[in-house]
Scaffold this active site. Sequence first.
Site, PDB file in Angstrom:
ATOM      1  CE  LYS A 120      20.027   4.943   9.184  1.00  0.00           C
ATOM      2  NZ  LYS A 120      20.537   4.171   7.789  1.00  0.00           N
TER       3      LYS A 120
ATOM      4  NE  ARG B  57      16.954   9.994   3.968  1.00  0.00           N
ATOM      5  CZ  ARG B  57      16.141  10.107   5.078  1.00  0.00           C
ATOM      6  NH1 ARG B  57      15.012  10.861   4.873  1.00  0.00           N
ATOM      7  NH2 ARG B  57      16.200   9.390   6.010  1.00  0.00           N
TER       8      ARG B  57
ATOM      9  NE  ARG C 251      15.911   6.383   4.988  1.00  0.00           N
ATOM     10  CZ  ARG C 251      15.419   6.255   3.625  1.00  0.00           C
ATOM     11  NH1 ARG C 251      14.458   5.535   3.132  1.00  0.00           N
ATOM     12  NH2 ARG C 251      16.339   6.490   2.713  1.00  0.00           N
TER      13      ARG C 251
ATOM     14  CD  GLU D 293      16.429  -2.156  17.014  1.00  0.00           C
ATOM     15  OE1 GLU D 293      17.172  -2.887  16.526  1.00  0.00           O
ATOM     16  OE2 GLU D 293      15.339  -1.629  16.560  1.00  0.00           O
TER      17      GLU D 293
ATOM     18  CE  LYS E  45      23.224   7.101   9.662  1.00  0.00           C
ATOM     19  NZ  LYS E  45      22.958   6.383   8.410  1.00  0.00           N
TER      20      LYS E  45
ATOM     21  CB  SER F 141      25.170  13.844   5.533  1.00  0.00           C
ATOM     22  OG  SER F 141      23.712  13.878   5.914  1.00  0.00           O
TER      23      SER F 141
ATOM     24  CE1 TYR G  25      29.788  11.464   4.267  1.00  0.00           C
ATOM     25  CE2 TYR G  25      28.471  12.028   6.419  1.00  0.00           C
ATOM     26  CZ  TYR G  25      28.637  11.192   5.285  1.00  0.00           C
ATOM     27  OH  TYR G  25      27.620  10.305   5.129  1.00  0.00           O
TER      28      TYR G  25
HETATM   29  C1  PBG Z   1      21.018   4.138   4.572  1.00  0.00           C
HETATM   30  C2  PBG Z   1      21.850   5.058   5.219  1.00  0.00           C
HETATM   31  C3  PBG Z   1      21.644   6.329   5.477  1.00  0.00           C
HETATM   32  C4  PBG Z   1      22.677   7.226   5.929  1.00  0.00           C
HETATM   33  C5  PBG Z   1      23.589   6.152   5.915  1.00  0.00           C
HETATM   34  N1  PBG Z   1      23.103   4.815   5.691  1.00  0.00           N
HETATM   35  C6  PBG Z   1      20.145   7.246   5.311  1.00  0.00           C
HETATM   36  C7  PBG Z   1      19.006   7.002   5.751  1.00  0.00           C
HETATM   37  O1  PBG Z   1      18.753   6.273   6.655  1.00  0.00           O
HETATM   38  O2  PBG Z   1      17.973   7.841   5.395  1.00  0.00           O
HETATM   39  C8  PBG Z   1      22.936   8.435   6.541  1.00  0.00           C
HETATM   40  C9  PBG Z   1      24.175   8.956   6.624  1.00  0.00           C
HETATM   41  C10 PBG Z   1      24.329  10.422   6.697  1.00  0.00           C
HETATM   42  O3  PBG Z   1      23.503  11.224   6.947  1.00  0.00           O
HETATM   43  O4  PBG Z   1      25.764  10.844   6.597  1.00  0.00           O
HETATM   44  N2  PBG Z   1      21.447   3.332   3.469  1.00  0.00           N
END
Ligand code: PBG
Length: 332
Positions: free
Chosen positions: A203, A213, A226, A242, A257, A283, A322
């Site tokens: 990720k 968010r 992050r 990982e 991701k 997203s 989505y």
């Molecule tokens: C963390 C999480 C995130 C997403 C899925 N799980 C946000 C992040 O890491 O900041 C993002 C998913 C998306 O953008 O559709 N709980």
Amino acid sequence: MSWSGSAQFPVSRPRRLRRTQALRDLVAQTRLDVSDVVAPLFVREGVDSPQPIGSLPGVVQHSLASLRAEVRILADLGVKGVILFGVPAHKDDIGSGAFDPDGIVQVALRSLRDDLGDSMVLMADLCVDEYTSHGHCGILDGHGSVDNDATLDIYARAAVAQATAGAHVVAPSGMMDGQVGAIRSALDSAGHDQTSILAYSAKYASGLYGPFRDAVDVQIVGGGDRKGYQQDWRNAREALVEVEADVQQGADMVMVKPALAYLDVIAAVRSAVDVPVAAYHVSGEYSMIKAAAANGWIDHDAVAIEHLTAIKRAGADFILTYFARWFAESNG
Ligand code: PBG
């Protein structure tokens, strides 16, 4: 005349197989099916009706009732999986809503399991960022950075709460070292040895999570990010480190991701492991298509299907997107 043809009359004529739609369908090397998509769904505590999310057109924060109705529709359309994200009414330092048996996702899981039994794969995102007042994916130490091992204890409790509530799959997304092993042993000791783990293994610290968010009302304290725990997008081989660690610790499935900027990583992971590989079309990837299409700059349906198919072609076995309901409705 030679069998190998000549520059003027090539033997190989790839265009022959592109002449009709039926020929193209017959020889297509990648097929996207409704069982390849998983719908991410948001459920918000304390609301009576679904709340729209401005930066994610067509996606809502569900009430418990509208979530149940939506999942029923998805099941009828042939979608095999959903992944739940909670938006709690109250946040605190340690994100206790993530492991409270009456936290919103646990309540939602119990209802969905009652409604649908085993006919839909119920997945739960396992993280605390939606539940912490500071917006980080873990517990903070005295210096404001995330304490890896203290966070593992919280993740273990959340995993047990989700499994007890009815999750078939828990999906740790916080990128703490050792999270898969900690969750596996907590699940096993609590008698949930049949609950699977879908690890968000690779990720990246992506700019594409912005609309998400908004969807979960998360702002990271002090304008932070992050990058101290999610992967640096300049690195591909690190993803294999990982993934290997997660498989060794007991991940049943691994995830990459976001998806489109990381097709090379999806392909590398697919060839490195034999467990199912998921990709999250996040997203920002969705919203970019929605925004450009709303401006008349691109054809929404054509680009959406091209992108999802490309993610499958790169090696993903299934895709969190989505677009799941749209895809199931238009191509099911
Ligand atoms: C963390 C999480 C995130 C997403 C899925 N799980 C946000 C992040 O890491 O900041 C993002 C998913 C998306 O953008 O559709 N709980």
